[in-house]
Design a protein around this motif. Structure first.
Motif, PDB file in Angstrom:
ATOM      1  N   GLY A 181       2.425  -0.459  12.209  1.00 19.33           N
ATOM      2  CA  GLY A 181       1.766  -0.335  11.690  1.00 19.33           C
ATOM      3  C   GLY A 181       0.045  -0.237  12.706  1.00 19.33           C
ATOM      4  O   GLY A 181      -0.436   0.551  12.752  1.00 19.33           O
ATOM      5  N   GLN A 188       1.103  -0.809  -0.609  1.00 18.90           N
ATOM      6  CA  GLN A 188      -0.052  -0.169   0.200  1.00 18.90           C
ATOM      7  C   GLN A 188       0.689   1.302   0.019  1.00 18.90           C
ATOM      8  O   GLN A 188       1.067   1.973   1.235  1.00 18.90           O
ATOM      9  CB  GLN A 188      -1.030   0.014   1.585  1.00 18.90           C
ATOM     10  CG  GLN A 188      -2.005   1.199   1.722  1.00 18.90           C
ATOM     11  CD  GLN A 188      -2.415   1.140   2.606  1.00 18.90           C
ATOM     12  OE1 GLN A 188      -3.404   0.298   3.216  1.00 18.90           O
ATOM     13  NE2 GLN A 188      -2.399   1.974   3.759  1.00 18.90           N
ATOM     14  N   HIS A 234     -11.084   0.318   2.549  1.00 22.51           N
ATOM     15  CA  HIS A 234      -9.897   0.461   3.601  1.00 22.51           C
ATOM     16  C   HIS A 234     -10.406   0.501   5.090  1.00 22.51           C
ATOM     17  O   HIS A 234     -10.104   0.277   5.780  1.00 22.51           O
ATOM     18  CB  HIS A 234      -9.234   1.799   3.155  1.00 22.51           C
ATOM     19  CG  HIS A 234      -8.320   1.610   4.117  1.00 22.51           C
ATOM     20  ND1 HIS A 234      -6.905   1.077   4.042  1.00 22.51           N
ATOM     21  CD2 HIS A 234      -7.845   2.334   5.374  1.00 22.51           C
ATOM     22  CE1 HIS A 234      -5.893   1.082   5.446  1.00 22.51           C
ATOM     23  NE2 HIS A 234      -6.651   2.147   5.720  1.00 22.51           N
ATOM     24  N   HIS A 283      -1.194   2.308  16.568  1.00 28.43           N
ATOM     25  CA  HIS A 283      -2.209   3.350  15.765  1.00 28.43           C
ATOM     26  C   HIS A 283      -3.708   3.368  16.020  1.00 28.43           C
ATOM     27  O   HIS A 283      -4.290   3.696  16.769  1.00 28.43           O
ATOM     28  CB  HIS A 283      -2.314   2.878  14.244  1.00 28.43           C
ATOM     29  CG  HIS A 283      -3.135   3.971  13.533  1.00 28.43           C
ATOM     30  ND1 HIS A 283      -4.300   3.681  12.236  1.00 28.43           N
ATOM     31  CD2 HIS A 283      -3.353   5.278  13.232  1.00 28.43           C
ATOM     32  CE1 HIS A 283      -5.585   4.608  11.972  1.00 28.43           C
ATOM     33  NE2 HIS A 283      -4.330   5.853  13.010  1.00 28.43           N
TER      34      HIS A 283
END
Ligand SMILES: NC(=O)C1=CN([C@@H]2O[C@H](COP(=O)(O)OP(=O)(O)OC[C@H]3O[C@@H](n4cnc5c(N)ncnc54)[C@H](OP(=O)(O)O)[C@@H]3O)[C@@H](O)[C@H]2O)C=CC1
Ligand SMILES: CC(C)(CO)C(=O)C(=O)O
Length: 306
Positions: free
Chosen positions: A266, A143, A184, A270
């Motif tokens: 990632g 991505q 997403h 988050h």
């Protein structure tokens, strides 16, 4: 090029440091203690075992301080957009690129900042800041930075793409950014909810085949609901893994991803950092997109995370 990065969090710092290290004239907009910290210590990026030298972009506390920019990247969270939009609209830049998770409100964002100069985008990096202020990050091979290929100024996508390329950052275009972001958001809200709802976090989730399978099945349920409403899941790779390949294969694939850098650097930091802010907002957006289609698996994951 003269570049403004609006927002001095994880994503803003990565783009600002990478572009400044390439020799672009970069300013980063920060507020409160972050402005002072950035002036004093700059930005130190670490990828894998390699830490770069600290980079010192110019630090602004209002977007007007430094005049005009070629490109402005907006790197704030979905839940912060409502309060920031009026300020973003005052930015004097030929091109404004959003690097914000915006499954709803993309058109409103564009209208507020001026659709003739607006390119919707999505970050192609992920990371987290450690206690010493070093930003550990990874570039996402699957991505890279996504740039919406519709609207914006003529040649704008090529210009922004060239800017990223000059810093060694890959990009890809998406024909329909709203669809891309909606797909997403289904994926990210389900996986991040599963991570924060699992005692032991991403490592335990990856170790638990049944729990990972449940998260994959929840994404599948959400994407099917989107498709039932006429939105084709995007990009093709997401459609393939969640809708076409067997559940066991997608589960095995995601267990590996969760146990690796993507999960550790990632997804988990988050998810934990935004559990009660952006994640809640994304869950609400996703439920609104489902608009009445029953999604019991997603609902259960969202409730467990709240
Ligand atoms: N972190 C990651 O690994 C990834 C993030 N994303 C997406 O990228 C987007 C940005 O995320 P991320 O960088 O992690 O978020 P952060 O919370 O780390 O950073 C957001 C920054 O924007 C600042 N900000 C918000 N509003 C204003 C304003 N009006 N004026 C000045 N500064 C402002 C915040 O300041 P303050 O702290 O003072 O509120 C904060 O520094 C999100 O939509 C996220 O989902 C996508 C892929 C990976
Ligand atoms: C990089 C990844 C997959 C996780 O951080 C992401 O896209 C997001 O946070 O929205």
């Amino acid at each position: 090029m003269r570049v403004l990065v609006f927002g001095a969090g994880v994503i803003g710092r990565i783009y600002a440091a990478r572009l400044a290290a390439t020799g672009h004239q970069v300013s980063i907009l920060a507020r409160g203690a972050k402005a002072e910290q950035l002036r004093e210590s700059g930005i130190t990026l670490q990828r894998g075992h390699t830490a770069a030298e600290a980079i010192y972009p110019a630090v602004l506390e209002t977007p007007q301080e430094a005049g005009e920019f070629d490109v402005a990247f907006v790197a704030i969270r979905r839940d912060q957009v409502g309060d920031a939009l009026a300020d973003i609209a005052t930015v004097r830049a030929r091109i404004i690129v959003s690097l914000v998770n915006l499954p709803l409100g993309l058109a409103g964002f564009g209208a507020a900042v001026g659709s003739e100069r607006f390119i919707p985008g999505f970050p192609g990096v992920a990371g987290s800041l450690d206690r010493k202020g070093t930003l550990h990050y990874l570039e996402l091979a699957q991505q890279p930075t996504i740039l919406g290929n519709v609207g914006g100024p003529a040649g704008g996508v090529e210009e922004v793409g060239g800017l990223l390329r000059s810093a060694g950052m890959k990009f890809r275009t998406a024909e329909d950014m709203a669809t891309w972001m909606q797909s997403h958001a289904v994926f990210i809200s389900a996986f991040e909810s599963a991570i924060v709802a699992t005692p032991g976090g991403v490592v335990s989730l990856a170790a638990d085949r049944k729990a990972t399978r449940n998260a994959v099945a929840a994404v599948r349920e959400g994407l099917r609901a989107l498709e039932a409403r006429g939105t084709r899941a995007a990009p093709a790779a997401v459609r393939l893994i969640f809708l076409s390949l067997p559940l066991w294969f997608a589960t095995a694939y995601w267990r590996r991803q969760l146990a690796g850098d993507l999960g550790r650097l990632g997804l988990e930091p988050h998810a934990v950092a935004t559990r009660h802010t952006e994640l809640t907002q994304l869950q609400d957006d996703v439920l609104q997109l489902m608009a009445g289609t029953p999604t019991p698996r997603l609902d259960a994951l969202f409730n467990a995370a709240r």
